[in-house]
Write a protein that holds these residues in place. Structure first.
Motif, PDB file in Angstrom:
ATOM      1  N   LEU A 219      38.744 -18.301  15.563  1.00  0.00           N
ATOM      2  CA  LEU A 219      38.940 -19.202  14.417  1.00  0.00           C
ATOM      3  C   LEU A 219      37.836 -18.942  13.394  1.00  0.00           C
ATOM      4  CD1 LEU A 219      41.225 -21.179  13.941  1.00  0.00           C
ATOM      5  CD2 LEU A 219      39.781 -23.010  14.797  1.00  0.00           C
ATOM      6  N   ASP A 220      37.833 -17.693  12.889  1.00  0.00           N
ATOM      7  CA  ASP A 220      36.892 -17.423  11.801  1.00  0.00           C
ATOM      8  C   ASP A 220      37.522 -17.914  10.492  1.00  0.00           C
ATOM      9  OD1 ASP A 220      38.741 -15.543  10.972  1.00  0.00           O
ATOM     10  OD2 ASP A 220      37.576 -13.817  11.643  1.00  0.00           O
ATOM     11  N   GLY A 221      36.820 -17.716   9.392  1.00  0.00           N
ATOM     12  CA  GLY A 221      37.283 -18.283   8.123  1.00  0.00           C
ATOM     13  C   GLY A 221      38.683 -17.825   7.745  1.00  0.00           C
ATOM     14  N   ASN A 222      38.950 -16.522   7.873  1.00  0.00           N
ATOM     15  CA  ASN A 222      40.265 -15.997   7.506  1.00  0.00           C
ATOM     16  C   ASN A 222      41.358 -16.562   8.407  1.00  0.00           C
ATOM     17  OD1 ASN A 222      39.347 -14.449   5.426  1.00  0.00           O
ATOM     18  ND2 ASN A 222      39.439 -12.498   6.512  1.00  0.00           N
ATOM     19  N   VAL A 223      41.055 -16.630   9.680  1.00  0.00           N
ATOM     20  CA  VAL A 223      42.088 -17.073  10.630  1.00  0.00           C
ATOM     21  C   VAL A 223      42.339 -18.571  10.474  1.00  0.00           C
ATOM     22  CG1 VAL A 223      42.637 -17.273  13.090  1.00  0.00           C
ATOM     23  CG2 VAL A 223      41.600 -15.183  12.183  1.00  0.00           C
ATOM     24  N   LYS A 224      41.293 -19.322  10.197  1.00  0.00           N
ATOM     25  CA  LYS A 224      41.498 -20.754   9.915  1.00  0.00           C
ATOM     26  C   LYS A 224      42.494 -20.921   8.784  1.00  0.00           C
ATOM     27  CE  LYS A 224      37.014 -22.698  10.863  1.00  0.00           C
ATOM     28  NZ  LYS A 224      35.735 -22.970  10.291  1.00  0.00           N
ATOM     29  N   ARG A 225      42.336 -20.110   7.764  1.00  0.00           N
ATOM     30  CA  ARG A 225      43.215 -20.239   6.591  1.00  0.00           C
ATOM     31  C   ARG A 225      44.670 -19.914   6.963  1.00  0.00           C
ATOM     32  NH1 ARG A 225      40.434 -17.191   3.643  1.00  0.00           N
ATOM     33  NH2 ARG A 225      41.616 -15.283   3.883  1.00  0.00           N
ATOM     34  N   VAL A 226      44.870 -18.834   7.701  1.00  0.00           N
ATOM     35  CA  VAL A 226      46.239 -18.450   8.090  1.00  0.00           C
ATOM     36  C   VAL A 226      46.881 -19.564   8.909  1.00  0.00           C
ATOM     37  CG1 VAL A 226      47.606 -16.851   9.489  1.00  0.00           C
ATOM     38  CG2 VAL A 226      45.725 -15.971   8.078  1.00  0.00           C
ATOM     39  N   LEU A 227      46.162 -20.024   9.924  1.00  0.00           N
ATOM     40  CA  LEU A 227      46.755 -21.018  10.820  1.00  0.00           C
ATOM     41  C   LEU A 227      46.951 -22.359  10.117  1.00  0.00           C
ATOM     42  CD1 LEU A 227      44.961 -20.281  14.218  1.00  0.00           C
ATOM     43  CD2 LEU A 227      47.143 -19.424  13.372  1.00  0.00           C
ATOM     44  N   ALA A 228      45.967 -22.754   9.319  1.00  0.00           N
ATOM     45  CA  ALA A 228      46.099 -24.044   8.626  1.00  0.00           C
ATOM     46  C   ALA A 228      47.318 -24.005   7.698  1.00  0.00           C
ATOM     47  CB  ALA A 228      44.837 -24.349   7.840  1.00  0.00           C
ATOM     48  N   ARG A 229      47.497 -22.913   6.991  1.00  0.00           N
ATOM     49  CA  ARG A 229      48.657 -22.826   6.097  1.00  0.00           C
ATOM     50  C   ARG A 229      49.956 -22.788   6.897  1.00  0.00           C
ATOM     51  NH1 ARG A 229      46.243 -18.380   1.805  1.00  0.00           N
ATOM     52  NH2 ARG A 229      45.248 -19.880   0.404  1.00  0.00           N
TER      53      ARG A 229
END
Ligand code: SF4
Length: 350
Positions: free
Chosen positions: A141-151
């Motif tokens: 859950l790094d910054g990029n992955v947080k963004r993908v999953l949250a979206r």
């Protein structure tokens, strides 16, 4: 217990997309060597891929394995890290290498839980190493992955808060594929966040999970993750004294921990009386002073305005001592110095 119906399609699509369209040319890809995966993950925190490439290759040439890194003086590690920023990463890297050698016989532990006990390895980095090297079903859950999953999940809570972060970890864990696909899945999420699901202009037409994406369906890609309120950064000013004597420059080692801890930086002028300060602190008389072009440097929590003052030393100053050293210009450029110091040194070398 069965998993929700959307789990397998999501992971499957990420894995298939990664194999067909993911990034291929990164020097740390396809690795199962925990040392190399760890090094790339630490370097990639807060730093762009394009910058990391060169540092990563150079670092491995000097420190090809964890034993070499553990045996090196911290100064050498910081010198190689110089310019990459966030130097606590380099100090922790060195501490971690020593811990791996001293506590684990030179082998990184396999599980993400054990990896996360090592200095500088957070939960997401530990999961990435365990997933890439051992296929462990651990969510990153790094910054990029947080963004993908949250979206994708339409998760619009504030991810700066620990409660929502914990909730997203649980959801990330529930989306994982079987372990034989963990490396491709983990890489796929990273690639998707870096190349398609970007912060400002997501390319949903190129996204393998667009059909199920809540943010896309509801027109909220600009709102998820919740944008952080931008605070004006405080400004600080400093005068750096570039004391030059017989072609050498004086630098002082910053204490660690602290800003630029362990790095060599020019002395700061404590006030207007530069001549008196140099006499008292460095045993030297200043023959002439030349202001150089000011510089700016951004930290996460403030902006630093630097006024460099080149001072020609008239007589033999105090010699080098612990924490204080006269460097030849080419030595200074290769030493453990932060980016603005290197820039000034290089400008003097011309
Ligand atoms: S559909 Fe768009 S917003 Fe949703 S995950 Fe894919 S790229 Fe990101």
């Amino acid at each position: 217990m069965g998993r929700p119906a959307r789990v397998e399609p999501f992971a499957r699509r990420i894995v298939d997309w990664q194999r067909a369209h993911g990034r291929r040319d990164l020097p740390w890809q396809g690795q199962r060597d925990p040392y190399r995966v760890w090094l790339s993950e630490i370097m990639l925190q807060q730093t762009q891929v394009a910058t990391v490439r060169e540092y990563y290759v150079r670092f491995l040439q000097v420190f090809p394995d964890v034993q070499a890194l553990a045996a090196a003086p911290l100064d050498d590690v910081l010198a190689l890290w110089s310019g990459l920023g966030y130097y606590s990463r380099a100090r922790n890297l060195h501490r971690c290498a020593r811990a791996v050698v001293e506590l684990h016989g030179g082998r990184f532990p396999a599980s993400s839980d054990a990896l996360a006990q090592l200095p500088g390895i957070g939960k997401s980095t530990a999961a990435a190493i365990a997933a890439f090297c051992h296929g462990e079903r651990a969510a990153i859950l790094d910054g990029n992955v947080k963004r993908v999953l949250a979206r994708h999940l339409g998760f619009d809570a504030d991810l700066a808060q620990s409660g929502p972060q914990r909730a997203l970890w649980v959801k990330a864990q529930a989306l994982l594929p079987e372990s034989d696909a963990m490396a491709a899945y983990t890489q796929g999420l990273m690639d998707l966040g870096a190349t398609a699901c970007t912060r400002n202009a997501p390319r949903c037409g190129a996204c393998p999970v667009a059909n199920g994406c809540e943010a896309r369906k509801t027109g909220r890609t600009a709102l998820i993750p919740a944008p952080r309120p931008r605070k004006a950064l405080p400004e600080k000013s400093v005068t750096w004294l570039l004391l030059r004597s017989r072609g050498r420059l004086l630098m002082e080692k910053r204490p660690a921990p602290g800003l630029w801890g362990g790095l060599w930086v020019f002395p700061e002028a404590p006030g207007r009386d530069v001549r008196g300060h140099c006499r008292r602190s460095f045993g030297c008389e200043i023959a002439s002073r030349t202001p150089l072009a000011p510089l700016e440097h951004g930290f996460t929590h403030f902006r630093l305005h630097i006024r460099p003052l080149l001072c020609h030393v008239a007589q033999k100053p105090f010699p080098s001592a612990p924490g204080r050293q006269w460097f030849a210009v080419d030595e200074a450029a290769a030493a453990a110095v932060p980016a603005p110091v290197r820039k000034l040194v290089l400008s003097l070398a011309k």
